[in-house]
Design a protein around this motif. Structure first.
Motif, PDB file in Angstrom:
ATOM      1  N   GLN A  48     -42.546  19.938  12.936  1.00 31.27           N
ATOM      2  CA  GLN A  48     -41.873  18.969  13.784  1.00 31.27           C
ATOM      3  C   GLN A  48     -42.703  18.684  15.027  1.00 31.27           C
ATOM      4  O   GLN A  48     -43.451  19.513  15.499  1.00 31.27           O
ATOM      5  CB  GLN A  48     -40.500  19.489  14.209  1.00 31.27           C
ATOM      6  CG  GLN A  48     -39.571  19.673  13.025  1.00 31.27           C
ATOM      7  CD  GLN A  48     -38.180  19.971  13.518  1.00 31.27           C
ATOM      8  OE1 GLN A  48     -37.650  19.234  14.329  1.00 31.27           O
ATOM      9  NE2 GLN A  48     -37.605  21.026  13.039  1.00 31.27           N
TER      10      GLN A  48
ATOM     11  N   THR B  92     -40.091  23.279  17.369  1.00 31.54           N
ATOM     12  CA  THR B  92     -39.620  24.342  16.499  1.00 31.54           C
ATOM     13  C   THR B  92     -40.678  25.378  16.197  1.00 31.54           C
ATOM     14  O   THR B  92     -40.353  26.514  15.867  1.00 31.54           O
ATOM     15  CB  THR B  92     -39.107  23.749  15.173  1.00 31.54           C
ATOM     16  OG1 THR B  92     -40.147  22.971  14.592  1.00 31.54           O
ATOM     17  CG2 THR B  92     -37.905  22.879  15.408  1.00 31.54           C
TER      18      THR B  92
ATOM     19  N   LYS C 183     -38.119  29.744  10.173  1.00 33.07           N
ATOM     20  CA  LYS C 183     -37.352  28.609  10.666  1.00 33.07           C
ATOM     21  C   LYS C 183     -36.004  28.538   9.953  1.00 33.07           C
ATOM     22  O   LYS C 183     -35.824  29.115   8.904  1.00 33.07           O
ATOM     23  CB  LYS C 183     -38.117  27.310  10.428  1.00 33.07           C
ATOM     24  CG  LYS C 183     -39.553  27.337  10.879  1.00 33.07           C
ATOM     25  CD  LYS C 183     -39.694  27.671  12.336  1.00 33.07           C
ATOM     26  CE  LYS C 183     -41.134  27.592  12.787  1.00 33.07           C
ATOM     27  NZ  LYS C 183     -42.040  28.451  12.097  1.00 33.07           N
TER      28      LYS C 183
ATOM     29  N   TYR D 127     -26.419  12.331  11.520  1.00 29.74           N
ATOM     30  CA  TYR D 127     -25.929  13.345  10.587  1.00 29.74           C
ATOM     31  C   TYR D 127     -24.815  12.787   9.705  1.00 29.74           C
ATOM     32  O   TYR D 127     -24.811  13.003   8.484  1.00 29.74           O
ATOM     33  CB  TYR D 127     -25.415  14.557  11.361  1.00 29.74           C
ATOM     34  CG  TYR D 127     -24.665  15.542  10.505  1.00 29.74           C
ATOM     35  CD1 TYR D 127     -25.324  16.300   9.549  1.00 29.74           C
ATOM     36  CD2 TYR D 127     -23.285  15.694  10.637  1.00 29.74           C
ATOM     37  CE1 TYR D 127     -24.635  17.198   8.738  1.00 29.74           C
ATOM     38  CE2 TYR D 127     -22.589  16.579   9.841  1.00 29.74           C
ATOM     39  CZ  TYR D 127     -23.263  17.319   8.891  1.00 29.74           C
ATOM     40  OH  TYR D 127     -22.572  18.195   8.086  1.00 29.74           O
TER      41      TYR D 127
ATOM     42  N   GLU E 265     -33.324  17.174  16.371  1.00 32.24           N
ATOM     43  CA  GLU E 265     -32.883  18.551  16.592  1.00 32.24           C
ATOM     44  C   GLU E 265     -31.383  18.685  16.377  1.00 32.24           C
ATOM     45  O   GLU E 265     -30.910  19.627  15.737  1.00 32.24           O
ATOM     46  CB  GLU E 265     -33.257  18.977  18.011  1.00 32.24           C
ATOM     47  CG  GLU E 265     -32.610  20.260  18.491  1.00 32.24           C
ATOM     48  CD  GLU E 265     -33.167  21.494  17.817  1.00 32.24           C
ATOM     49  OE1 GLU E 265     -32.572  22.574  17.968  1.00 32.24           O
ATOM     50  OE2 GLU E 265     -34.203  21.376  17.130  1.00 32.24           O
TER      51      GLU E 265
ATOM     52  N   ARG F 197     -22.106  20.666  13.980  1.00 33.13           N
ATOM     53  CA  ARG F 197     -23.116  19.965  14.778  1.00 33.13           C
ATOM     54  C   ARG F 197     -22.721  19.809  16.244  1.00 33.13           C
ATOM     55  O   ARG F 197     -23.564  19.436  17.061  1.00 33.13           O
ATOM     56  CB  ARG F 197     -23.375  18.580  14.184  1.00 33.13           C
ATOM     57  CG  ARG F 197     -24.658  18.467  13.357  1.00 33.13           C
ATOM     58  CD  ARG F 197     -24.685  19.387  12.201  1.00 33.13           C
ATOM     59  NE  ARG F 197     -25.915  19.298  11.430  1.00 33.13           N
ATOM     60  CZ  ARG F 197     -26.098  19.896  10.269  1.00 33.13           C
ATOM     61  NH1 ARG F 197     -25.129  20.650   9.746  1.00 33.13           N
ATOM     62  NH2 ARG F 197     -27.242  19.796   9.629  1.00 33.13           N
TER      63      ARG F 197
ATOM     64  N   SER G 260     -32.327  25.769   9.494  1.00 36.09           N
ATOM     65  CA  SER G 260     -31.570  24.575   9.843  1.00 36.09           C
ATOM     66  C   SER G 260     -30.189  24.703   9.205  1.00 36.09           C
ATOM     67  O   SER G 260     -29.997  25.474   8.261  1.00 36.09           O
ATOM     68  CB  SER G 260     -32.268  23.304   9.348  1.00 36.09           C
ATOM     69  OG  SER G 260     -32.322  23.289   7.941  1.00 36.09           O
TER      70      SER G 260
ATOM     71  N   LEU H  88     -30.571  18.486  12.649  1.00 34.58           N
ATOM     72  CA  LEU H  88     -30.921  19.670  11.870  1.00 34.58           C
ATOM     73  C   LEU H  88     -30.161  20.924  12.290  1.00 34.58           C
ATOM     74  O   LEU H  88     -29.766  21.717  11.434  1.00 34.58           O
ATOM     75  CB  LEU H  88     -32.427  19.947  11.995  1.00 34.58           C
ATOM     76  CG  LEU H  88     -33.368  19.056  11.192  1.00 34.58           C
ATOM     77  CD1 LEU H  88     -34.797  19.264  11.656  1.00 34.58           C
ATOM     78  CD2 LEU H  88     -33.237  19.358   9.718  1.00 34.58           C
ATOM     79  N   ARG H  89     -29.940  21.098  13.584  1.00 37.19           N
ATOM     80  CA  ARG H  89     -29.470  22.396  14.064  1.00 37.19           C
ATOM     81  C   ARG H  89     -28.252  22.348  14.979  1.00 37.19           C
ATOM     82  O   ARG H  89     -27.797  23.372  15.451  1.00 37.19           O
ATOM     83  CB  ARG H  89     -30.615  23.116  14.791  1.00 37.19           C
ATOM     84  CG  ARG H  89     -31.759  23.408  13.856  1.00 37.19           C
ATOM     85  CD  ARG H  89     -32.935  24.018  14.582  1.00 37.19           C
ATOM     86  NE  ARG H  89     -33.993  24.283  13.613  1.00 37.19           N
ATOM     87  CZ  ARG H  89     -34.860  23.359  13.183  1.00 37.19           C
ATOM     88  NH1 ARG H  89     -34.799  22.139  13.658  1.00 37.19           N
ATOM     89  NH2 ARG H  89     -35.773  23.661  12.285  1.00 37.19           N
TER      90      ARG H  89
ATOM     91  N   ILE I 282     -39.731  20.952   7.602  1.00 40.92           N
ATOM     92  CA  ILE I 282     -39.008  21.435   8.774  1.00 40.92           C
ATOM     93  C   ILE I 282     -39.950  22.171   9.713  1.00 40.92           C
ATOM     94  O   ILE I 282     -39.756  22.183  10.915  1.00 40.92           O
ATOM     95  CB  ILE I 282     -37.837  22.338   8.329  1.00 40.92           C
ATOM     96  CG1 ILE I 282     -36.844  21.516   7.510  1.00 40.92           C
ATOM     97  CG2 ILE I 282     -37.150  22.974   9.511  1.00 40.92           C
ATOM     98  CD1 ILE I 282     -35.694  22.331   6.959  1.00 40.92           C
TER      99      ILE I 282
END
Length: 624
Positions: free
Chosen positions: A506, A513, A473, A303, A78, A227, A475, A81-82, A503
């Motif tokens: 998940q 998500t 969704k 990341y 998580e 991030r 990201s 991605l986000r 994506i």
């Protein structure tokens, strides 16, 4: 950076993993043999450890019980991605643990219950108790199946380890040491497994940070890539992650675990004093903050490590497979270290499942076996009979869990997505029921029942609807410009596939998500943030419960056990009360409650209870 997995599990890795399973089994066998030698094998010993367990292992067990593999696989993905907003959830844990330790734990501890939902009969009636026990059974069975299924799928696709063998191994080991050693084995094994989890996570985090260029580079690049946690103060509950959503919703969501779940309420009763129970619970606050910090830092490290070559797009991976891939690529050259992380993943799952088996066995014993035995034989079961029944119940629950996990393989991701929202969708209404009884003395059984059913219907709708009608969704940007040519070619071919499915599919506990949605300009539908499911359930439960209770004259003319609710000195004095507040229960209710009534009788009359090894403890408990 070459994205292909060049390292696989070696014999050293499987040796480390095997040792972890062996130690877990030996702990259970040790306590089982020890109990038989001391002739202390009884239902009370199996389920509460004769209320004499040390505080620190119980505290670690409370933390390990819901430190599942799904959080280990999900939260770093998580963050990758986000962004790191998940860490704000740690702030919401502060009021959660304070409410549980100072208001909920004292109520349950003083009642000396084996099945925590006996409280609902004391406060309301037997029907409400049955509803509470049923909801808990649904929560724990679905969640245990998901806890076994999710890591088995992720690890099988990355390491090649058979998921059928993974499921069977975890389920069999849990069932074995839980049924043999009881809660003592569960608590001490949880403590051992929590150490394994922390060791594995810290090893991966520091080794990954070193390979990514050091912590300074990790922090700088994470900041440039958005991030790091963002303190978005937007109060809109339909926005997926904001400060208030994570602080309020996250706190209530965790309160369903530590304030309304038999697995943890049973542990509070396993220590000698109320002070010990509170201490064990409050020690979990720094443990959880530490745990969330490690997982979020792992997400930042991943990341930066995959900064220019995102493996989700180039290797057709799902986000829950990202952490195992990262482990193989950073530690694959050191035989035994990937095995340590595999042991951490499975330890997290085993600790959760073993706690669930033991707690569900306690509920089944009190709500199924004892009533049926009294109905058939017109007498109470002997201590030997209840002890044997406890072991059988644990074995049955373990087998049912394994069967449900294999069944999830045929249902697919939809079942898993629903299961990870189960604490909010079903646990929220159950928490609302218990808090209604504790904090609102005037709510009666009619109000409790209608409040529970209304909150259950509403929370199930808002939780399941996004699975049927998925929201758009999103990201944060990810790069593939640094990938080798062969992987870039794969990306061109699979671009549409990964954008539409990878994506969207998940398997994440705290960041589900498909359930965790936000307002999007591409959709006219509103999707409540998944973190607020428990919040919504509490609001509906309280509102409906109060209204129905007022319509039905609250508790006028009824006798309510004074130990079952929080006393407001300005509201609940006997002189000004509009209804009776007595301690005595009806004979019919006493007959149903079995073992609790015997302890209660001893406590009221100052007689030493054989379940309490120290008579002074009994006096102290009575005066708390």
């Amino acid at each position: 950076m070459t994205m292909a997995v060049t390292s696989t599990f070696q014999w050293q890795d499987y040796l480390v993993f095997g040792v972890m399973l062996l130690v877990s089994s030996v702990i259970g066998l040790y306590f089982g043999i020890k109990s038989k030698k001391r002739h202390t094998v009884s239902a009370e010993e199996m389920l509460t450890g004769s209320r004499n367990l040390p505080v620190l292992p119980v505290a670690m067990s409370l933390g390990a019980s819901f430190t599942s593999a799904t959080t280990i696989l999900g939260i770093p993905a998580e963050v990758y991605l986000r962004g790191g907003e998940q860490w704000i959830w740690a702030l919401g844990l502060i009021p959660c643990f304070l409410i549980a330790s100072f208001f909920i734990v004292p109520i349950f501890y003083k009642l000396h219950l084996t099945n925590a939902y006996e409280y609902l009969e004391l406060r309301f009636n037997y029907f409400i108790r049955g509803l509470g026990s049923f909801l808990f059974a649904v929560i724990i069975l679905v969640y245990m199946a998901a806890v076994l299924y999710a890591p088995a799928i992720a690890l099988s696709q990355v390491t090649g380890l058979s998921r059928e063998i993974s499921i069977l191994a975890m389920g069999a080991i849990c069932t074995f040491y839980t049924s043999i050693g009881g809660i003592r084995a569960v608590v001490w094994t949880d403590a051992f497994q929590l150490v394994i989890v922390w060791a594995g996570l810290l090893t991966v985090m520091f080794k990954g940070a070193e390979d990514a260029g050091g912590w300074t580079r990790v922090w700088e690049i994470s900041k440039e890539g958005s991030r790091l946690p963002k303190f978005d103060m937007n109060p809109d509950p339909f926005v997926r992650h904001t400060f208030w959503t994570l602080f309020i919703g996250g706190g209530f969501n965790m309160l369903t675990v530590y304030g309304a779940n038999q697995a943890n309420l049973q542990r509070y009763a396993s220590v000698r004093t109320l002070w010990g129970a509170r201490t064990a619970l409050l020690l979990n606050l720094p443990m959880w903050i530490f745990y969330l910090t490690i997982l979020c830092l792992m997400g930042l490290v991943m990341y930066v490590y995959y900064l220019t070559c995102d493996p989700l797009k180039t290797q057709k991976l799902k986000p829950d497979q990202l952490v195992p891939l990262f482990v193989l690529q950073t530690m694959g050259k050191f035989p035994g270290l990937p095995g340590l992380f595999l042991a951490a993943i499975f330890s997290a799952s085993i600790s959760t499942v073993s706690s669930g088996i033991n707690s569900l066995a306690a509920v089944s014993l009190e709500d199924i076996f004892k009533p049926c035995f009294r109905c058939i034989f017109q007498t109470k079961p002997s201590a030997r009979m209840t002890s044997l029944a406890t072991i059988i119940m644990a074995i049955i629950v373990g087998c049912v869990t394994i069967a449900l996990t294999y069944g999830a393989d045929y249902i697919g991701n939809t079942a898993i997505q629903i299961s990870f929202g189960i604490f909010g969708m079903v646990g929220g209404p159950l928490l609302g029921l218990i808090m209604s009884g504790i904090f609102f003395p005037f709510i009666n059984s009619w109000g409790a029942a209608f409040g529970l059913l209304a909150s259950l219907v509403v929370s199930l709708y808002v939780g399941i609807d996004p699975v049927i009608n998925p929201a758009p969704k999103f990201s944060l940007p990810l790069r593939t410009d640094g990938c080798p040519l062969i992987n870039a070619t794969v990306w061109n071919v699979t671009n549409v596939y990964n954008n539409t499915t990878t994506i969207a599919n998940q398997v994440v506990y705290n960041s589900t998500t498909t359930i965790a949605n936000q307002v999007s300009s591409q959709s006219d539908r509103l999707y409540l943030s998944y973190i607020h499911y428990a919040t919504l359930a509490l609001i509906v439960s309280f509102t409906v419960g109060i209204i129905v209770s007022l319509i039905t004259c609250c508790n006028k003319g009824k006798t309510i056990d004074e130990r079952t609710y929080y006393h407001y000195s300005w509201l609940c004095s006997k002189k000004n009360s509009s209804y009776d507040l007595g301690q005595d229960m009806t004979d019919k209710k006493k007959e149903r409650l079995g073992s609790f009534d015997e302890q209660d009788f001893h406590t009221r009359n100052g007689i030493s209870n054989p379940d309490f090894h120290d008579p002074d403890i009994l006096k102290k408990t009575e005066n708390l």
